[in-house]
Design an enzyme around this catalytic site. Structure first.
Site, PDB file in Angstrom:
ATOM      1  N   GLU A  55     -11.751  47.663 -20.116  1.00  0.00           N
ATOM      2  CA  GLU A  55     -13.115  47.659 -19.171  1.00  0.00           C
ATOM      3  C   GLU A  55     -12.599  47.077 -18.222  1.00  0.00           C
ATOM      4  O   GLU A  55     -11.793  45.912 -18.284  1.00  0.00           O
ATOM      5  CB  GLU A  55     -14.368  46.652 -19.487  1.00  0.00           C
ATOM      6  CG  GLU A  55     -15.332  46.173 -18.758  1.00  0.00           C
ATOM      7  CD  GLU A  55     -15.871  46.619 -18.278  1.00  0.00           C
ATOM      8  OE1 GLU A  55     -16.081  48.142 -18.177  1.00  0.00           O
ATOM      9  OE2 GLU A  55     -15.724  46.453 -17.033  1.00  0.00           O
ATOM     10  N   ARG A  60     -19.315  51.447 -36.896  1.00  0.00           N
ATOM     11  CA  ARG A  60     -19.794  51.182 -38.607  1.00  0.00           C
ATOM     12  C   ARG A  60     -19.422  52.022 -39.740  1.00  0.00           C
ATOM     13  O   ARG A  60     -19.575  52.068 -40.406  1.00  0.00           O
ATOM     14  CB  ARG A  60     -20.904  51.409 -38.228  1.00  0.00           C
ATOM     15  CG  ARG A  60     -22.136  49.934 -38.655  1.00  0.00           C
ATOM     16  CD  ARG A  60     -23.841  50.165 -37.963  1.00  0.00           C
ATOM     17  NE  ARG A  60     -23.382  49.364 -36.885  1.00  0.00           N
ATOM     18  CZ  ARG A  60     -24.258  49.207 -35.754  1.00  0.00           C
ATOM     19  NH1 ARG A  60     -25.496  50.320 -35.779  1.00  0.00           N
ATOM     20  NH2 ARG A  60     -24.387  48.741 -34.551  1.00  0.00           N
ATOM     21  N   CYS A  75     -29.541  47.136 -14.765  1.00  0.00           N
ATOM     22  CA  CYS A  75     -31.069  46.827 -14.393  1.00  0.00           C
ATOM     23  C   CYS A  75     -31.473  45.440 -14.312  1.00  0.00           C
ATOM     24  O   CYS A  75     -32.414  45.615 -13.485  1.00  0.00           O
ATOM     25  CB  CYS A  75     -31.920  47.658 -15.629  1.00  0.00           C
ATOM     26  SG  CYS A  75     -30.954  48.767 -16.103  1.00  0.00           S
TER      27      CYS A  75
END
Lengths: 454, 454
Positions: free
Chosen positions: A34, A23, A44
């Site tokens: 990844e 940004r 979570c």
């Protein structure tokens, strides 16, 4: 020439940083490597998907690799970074499916490798039906084992947050569940008096709870786990074993590259999330954070910190200025209908940090006592002797109880004394609180205890 | 010789003070004069009793006169103090049932006379079926009118907290209810954008809501109110009229005795709750409080302040030392399924206090978006230009939304900048919050707005 940012790890910290940097600096080339097929997911949330409270795994994914790519991030999934050369400013990337490796250069590197579930070196620990619950792939594997027709008995080794959440999830799906914990009460980051409530709640669900027992071994037959043996020799039969023995920062990549690791086991970073190595940044579960109350460095694996740290790193990488001012150990969880929250230091932590302190605990209700739906709440606070600085707090109660810990967290953050907390202008109306909010009553009791202690 | 404390008024402030003084000074003689038959009741609970959510009126009474007497307080109900002689250190007490008056001496006097509902000098305002809702006797009278067989239409004049609570209570019991407010949105202490949610919630309940209309007159037939006429000439028929036009400090007794009244209309006290007149203390709705953000003195009638101020006065009267450090305008209420909370300054108040500020508002969910039961929440914050000090906040949302205002209240209390609020270590788990708590997201937006505003 275009500068290049390489991000290692595409979950909370890594993608927050990448998005922020994108940004702020449209000229920056940003590549994210990844290992798995997923990005920006809520680790979570895994227990709630295991327990069918969340129906689709996809709901846990805030933003997919394709969505990130559409925002101008070169996200490469199935790519594991296996080496870092800080002097040559390059990383070695292995294609997970082919095994082929290649080198990728960088100007700026962000390490966001997260944490790894503890997997003590015990017999049987690597059996295929022994599952950690750390990344989304772990959740996928655990669900697959639970879905096997013969799976009936679940043993959870370790009664921390994740362990209990998985235990409740499995119980809700009808499995026979036992939790084994080495501490005297589950979730050792709570004091025992609060832990007793958690223990009662767990047992109230019909979950077996074994305390004061370290795990000695995983029994196996034909390579598959069949039970968990504790230090006292007892055997708890299991069709699946879940590891809830805590996590540790995933720092082997950083350590091998000579990036400093601190005493608490995480990557060392300054307040801007820069490591001591030129051009190398780090954020999330893999770093150490400054604990504002104890004054020590700690590792706390929590998505909220990872997001904040990733944002800070990304702002700095994008040419801005931001700092991460540290943590105070706030956490919350839900066990059946009980909510538990904590912030600051527990009694043990306060002792370790060398504080002289008093404690006070009050039992009250979440709403005015006469108002329908008023629920029990217990608030415990620790206050430093002398000035009475609030050092820590723990809450246990029913619906509406635990989120009040945030008020105490904000008070601790600002180094308030309990005598100051008493007069805080907190909101009052009968559907929301008694005229003295339980938080204020606890502060009153603590202030009186400080006065008595002199 | 025994010293004597006389307390005027036996509700929150008066009884808190009396109880504290009793605990600290067993040698003090303590007399409390209370006009009604009740002590230590929750005036804020009256609407819930009117609405049958609270079944028994007695549930609103925290401690009866008899219970106080058992604790060594000479509580005299049905006794109205009608005059104070500060020089002679005595009060004139009138027996409400007989009309007989007598003089009672004191060494220390605490004025805790509370507030009075505003009752503008309009035609018909004193009709017997026009009810204020301030003390428990008002609630008893209102219930009696509602229980009359012909009562069908309820008009509430004024859409403040109490007005809306009574409107919802009456609606839930099947009455035809209309609320008339002079402001553009109800509960004028909220900004209009938040007020629009409240207005929609009210209308969603099937309650008529008339805005931008001052009350011009109460129409009567044979002395009984039959409708409310607004400034534009419209008539709203009513079998009972409820006054929700706000309250003012009940200070005529103090004023007549020469005890200084401040510009905001309340009794002037210092931080220990002592008035400028020797031996005379005051606490609760009848006093002015220091507003820590605006720096001005304000009157805010709220049980939580009354209790805190009473406690502070009582500690000082009992030979201890305590101060009341002021208020920041925190308040919360529930309208149907909607919760609204506020703290600090609204936009209008910030303008009046001369602040340059920016605002930011975010729409989010109370829990992780994927977690069952996640509810909408809107958080609006005001931040001062320059350093970005948090000046005020407002929250509207469903279950679990409004109590989060306390975090922002604690941040305002500590003069935090929104850029500091961003990194607060608030509790996170999917059943309790998104990974970025809505409060933190609002702070992020506000910090960006401060940066843009320069």
């Amino acid at each position: 020439m275009t500068e290049r940012l390489v991000v290692v790890g595409g979950d909370a910290a890594g993608m927050s940083a990448a998005a922020q940097a994108r940004r702020r600096r449209s000229d920056l080339e940003i590549a994210v490597f990844e290992r798995s097929q997923y990005t920006s997911y809520s680790a979570c949330g895994i227990p709630y998907w295991i327990g069918d409270e969340v129906e689709e795994m996809d709901a846990l994914i805030a933003r997919s690799p394709a969505q990130h790519r559409a925002n101008g991030l070169d996200v490469q999934t199935g790519c594991e970074v296996v080496g870092i050369d800080p002097r040559g400013r390059s990383v070695q990337v292995r294609d997970v499916s082919t095994g082929a490796t290649r080198h990728e250069g960088y100007d700026h590197l962000l390490i966001a490798t997260g944490s790894l579930p503890n997997r003590p070196d015990l017999p049987g620990i690597n059996a295929p039906n022994v599952h950690g619950v750390q990344v989304l792939d772990d959740g996928v594997a655990l669900r697959a084992t639970l879905d096997l027709p013969d799976t009936r008995r679940v043993v959870v080794a370790g009664g921390g947050y994740i362990g209990l959440e998985i235990a409740e999830a499995a119980k809700s799906r009808g499995f026979d569940v036992t939790v084994i914990d080495r501490s005297h009460t589950p979730i050792g980051v709570f004091d025992d008096d609060i832990g007793e409530y958690i223990a009662a709640a767990i047992r109230g669900l019909g979950i077996g709870l074994v305390v004061d027992q370290p795990i000695a071994a995983i029994e196996t037959v034909d390579g598959r786990a069949t039970g968990v043996r504790t230090a006292d020799g007892s055997l708890y039969p299991a069709d699946v074993v879940v590891l809830g023995l805590g996590v540790r920062p995933n720092v082997s990549l950083a350590r091998d590259a000579g990036i400093p690791i601190g005493d608490a086991g995480g990557i060392v970073v300054d307040q801007r999330m820069h490591t001591p190595i030129d051009g190398v940044w780090a954020a999330g579960d893999c770093v150490e954070s400054f604990h504002r109350v104890s004054g020590r460095h700690v590792v706390i694996a929590l998505g909220t910190h990872a997001n904040k740290q990733g944002r800070v790193a990304g702002i700095n990488l994008g040419g801005g200025y931001a700092t991460f001012p540290g943590v105070i150990g706030t956490a919350v969880t839900k066990v059946c209908a009980w909510e538990v929250g904590r912030t600051g230091l527990s009694e043990r932590e306060a002792h370790q940090a060398g504080f002289g302190f008093v404690t006070a605990a009050v039992d009250a209700t979440t709403r005015a006592g006469y108002y329908p739906g008023a629920q029990p709440i217990r608030v415990k606070v620790l206050a430093e002797r002398g000035r009475g600085r609030l050092l820590g707090a723990q809450i246990v109660g029913r619906e509406g109880a635990a989120k009040r810990i945030d008020v105490l967290a904000t008070a601790i953050w600002n180094e308030m004394a309990v005598s100051e907390v008493i007069n805080l202008d907190l909101s009052y109306a009968p559907p929301f609180a008694p005229v003295w909010d339980p938080v204020l009553v606890a502060a009153r009791q603590a202030a009186a205890a400080v006065e008595r202690a002199g």
